[in-house]
Write an enzyme that holds these catalytic residues in place. Structure first.
Site, PDB file in Angstrom:
ATOM      1  N   VAL A 181       0.951  -1.331  -0.015  1.00 36.95           N
ATOM      2  CA  VAL A 181      -0.122   0.095  -0.085  1.00 36.95           C
ATOM      3  C   VAL A 181       0.372   1.207   0.191  1.00 36.95           C
ATOM      4  O   VAL A 181       0.206   2.837   0.158  1.00 36.95           O
ATOM      5  CB  VAL A 181      -1.092   0.159   1.468  1.00 36.95           C
ATOM      6  CG1 VAL A 181      -2.369  -1.130   1.046  1.00 36.95           C
ATOM      7  CG2 VAL A 181      -0.426   0.391   2.549  1.00 36.95           C
ATOM      8  N   GLU A 182       2.190   1.532  -0.019  1.00 36.45           N
ATOM      9  CA  GLU A 182       3.012   2.773  -0.212  1.00 36.45           C
ATOM     10  C   GLU A 182       3.875   2.367  -1.602  1.00 36.45           C
ATOM     11  O   GLU A 182       3.431   2.289  -2.451  1.00 36.45           O
ATOM     12  CB  GLU A 182       3.641   1.623   1.143  1.00 36.45           C
ATOM     13  CG  GLU A 182       2.912   2.277   2.516  1.00 36.45           C
ATOM     14  CD  GLU A 182       4.275   2.867   3.806  1.00 36.45           C
ATOM     15  OE1 GLU A 182       4.902   3.411   3.915  1.00 36.45           O
ATOM     16  OE2 GLU A 182       4.189   2.024   4.928  1.00 36.45           O
ATOM     17  N   MET A 183       5.031   1.897  -1.557  1.00 43.67           N
ATOM     18  CA  MET A 183       5.907   2.105  -3.118  1.00 43.67           C
ATOM     19  C   MET A 183       5.720   0.436  -3.635  1.00 43.67           C
ATOM     20  O   MET A 183       5.907   0.963  -4.687  1.00 43.67           O
ATOM     21  CB  MET A 183       6.980   1.858  -2.233  1.00 43.67           C
ATOM     22  CG  MET A 183       6.896   2.794  -1.564  1.00 43.67           C
ATOM     23  SD  MET A 183       8.427   4.444  -0.992  1.00 43.67           S
ATOM     24  CE  MET A 183       9.912   4.252  -2.715  1.00 43.67           C
TER      25      MET A 183
END
Lengths: 346, 346
Positions: A136-138
């Site tokens: 859900v980030e990078m």
């Protein structure tokens, strides 16, 4: 006349150095609880800083090509123009997904006992590697990240220079180490509170000193202390009274998810109050935009006290004195793609 | 000995200033077709630069709170660490939507005859206001943007300082003007080609001079000329032969959508070749990652010539000489939110 200038300058230096400090019972009382932010980055264990490693870490921190989409970097959510955070309740990551918790500031984070709200990373290096791989980030993977870095000739050179003497310098561990070395330099010294701590009587207004008095007397400094005025321990959010469920969502048990101990239900690392005026919205949920409201919630949930508007105002005045000189960081020129560098997804 | 140092320094200055330039038929022939990037920003009509306006424009350029999500800024897609673009075929904007065309570089863009691939914005100011309101880019609205800026006390002060003498300085037009003033400073002087143009014989390798010779003789400089080596005219993409449909998608008619003239089908602003080695992938479609391949496509589609690998290699060598000194930009500290600043969506 010629003699006067040096004399005047000496006097100015005397004043600036705080040598004219008056005895101050408040400072005498609290000086052992706090410490100023130093001007220089502390050394990291087993990760000595070199100019080459620092330059590499800075490039990596700003490089969106560490994300699978090539559009998100460490700096996206830890924006050095926004107090080291992103002014959002929860950051937007890969595929416009929202993170689980409010992005904590990177500024002065080297002084925290551990990283992330739940302390699941022991240090900056371990932290740095997390978001790159978080879906859900990078949203990348270790092999993809390494392939991209090995596919950019400038990084091949930069890793070799930063990690000499090894045949394979582009490793995920070295990426983490280099970013950590850069992040350790992101300090905010010279906050009014620090100048006052160091002896400059005039650095705080009377109202701020009154706020500090309340901050100590009401018990805030029981957890928010040390160099980061926080960051040195874990504490349950809701010691005395559970905060409202939007502020402390029931499904985020905090540190208990790491330790698997019921004692750690809703415990989080006590956040730093350094630069707190720059890092709204507040709490791990990012649900509170007003620092006054955040202070009142802390009074009720942690200390069982209802702070008046006047008391809250003074404490907030004190908190405003924790804003330091923001790091002066130039945007690094990132090494150019080669024709064969792996492409972003999508 | 004491006299030698100044003499030596004078000689060095002489060499550095190019005063030892030898006659060069190639330079004599082409010098009127090109011009070096200046070291200083050109003035903008009806938009004089002041230190206050420049500081404001720089903050706005880097401020993600101009987007509805507070997560995307001008710098997201026009990254000054990546040659003023984002190394993606098409940028990711609001809600992870992809833009319609490859993000053009902001560097030296003040020298283009108009802005965007299709020239639909007359100048930098008009361009600057576009992406903020584009639903697939920053996704905001004029009222939302103005409300956010008016809700941030530091911007109230900064706009007043940048636009003195008006009762309502925070306007969308002023936002555009301030960003334009900052963008006009984003220049990349001192490219090897520019140093050679200015008389430094050694700034280009022989291979690069051979590439320049081919660049001129094959006809590339018919469109790619002037200070930006491009950016001064429109041209159909596929003058001689239509490029492959992935490189020139059938549904993007380019400038014809603006002029409504069939003559402009698939016409685009000739892009600058300044810093082209830093700004892959190429073309408005962003479909070509290899500069060599891009050069070959241009030869076939625009000039009707098939360039050999050796010729392509020399031209690419020349194009590599167009990379200038990248702007040295420090990250601005952005003014803090107030408790009442409008919140991001989502």
């Amino acid at each position: 006349m010629k003699m006067r200038l040096p004399m005047f300058m000496s006097l100015a230096a005397l004043v600036l150095s705080g040598a004219t400090t008056m005895a101050d019972p408040l400072r005498d009382e609290i000086k052992d609880q706090f410490a100023p932010i130093p001007a220089k980055a502390p050394g990291l264990p087993n990760n000595p800083a070199t100019p080459e490693k620092l330059a590499l870490g800075k490039m990596l921190y700003f490089d969106p090509r560490l994300s699978i989409s090539h559009s998100l970097s460490c700096a996206s959510c830890h924006n050095l123009g926004l107090g080291g955070t992103d002014d959002r309740p929860k950051s937007l990551g890969h595929d416009w997904q929202q993170g689980g918790r409010n992005a904590p500031t990177v500024l002065n984070s080297v002084f925290n006992l551990a990283q992330f709200w739940d302390g699941r990373a022991a240090d900056l290096a371990e932290q740095a590697g997390g978001p790159i791989l978080n879906p859900v980030e990078m949203g990348s993977t270790k092999p993809q990240t390494i392939d991209v870095l090995k596919g950019i000739p400038g990084y091949v050179t930069a890793f070799k220079a930063a990690f000499p003497g090894t045949s394979d310098s582009i490793t995920y561990e070295n990426l983490e180490k280099a970013i950590a070395v850069f992040e350790a330099t992101l300090l905010t010294p010279e906050a009014p509170f620090d100048r006052w701590l160091s002896g400059d009587d005039k650095a705080l207004t009377q109202n701020q000193k009154n706020g500090l008095r309340l901050f100590v007397d009401k018990g805030c400094s029981g957890c928010h202390n040390g160099v980061n005025i926080g960051g040195s321990m874990y504490a349950p959010f809701g010691v005395v009274k559970a905060p409202a469920p939007d502020v402390r969502p029931a499904d985020d048990l905090g540190r208990a998810a790491i330790t698997k101990s019921k004692d750690d239900d809703y415990a989080f690392k006590v956040p730093t109050l350094r630069n707190i005026a720059l890092t709204a919205p507040y709490f791990h949920s990012g649900k509170v935009w007003d620092l006054k409201e955040a202070v009142k919630i802390m009074g009720e949930s942690q200390l069982g006290v209802t702070l008046s508007d006047a008391e809250t105002g003074k404490i907030v005045d004190f908190l405003n004195s924790l804003t330091g000189r923001q790091p002066d960081v130039s945007i690094p020129v990132l090494p150019a793609l080669a024709a064969t560098t792996p492409h972003p997804v999508p």
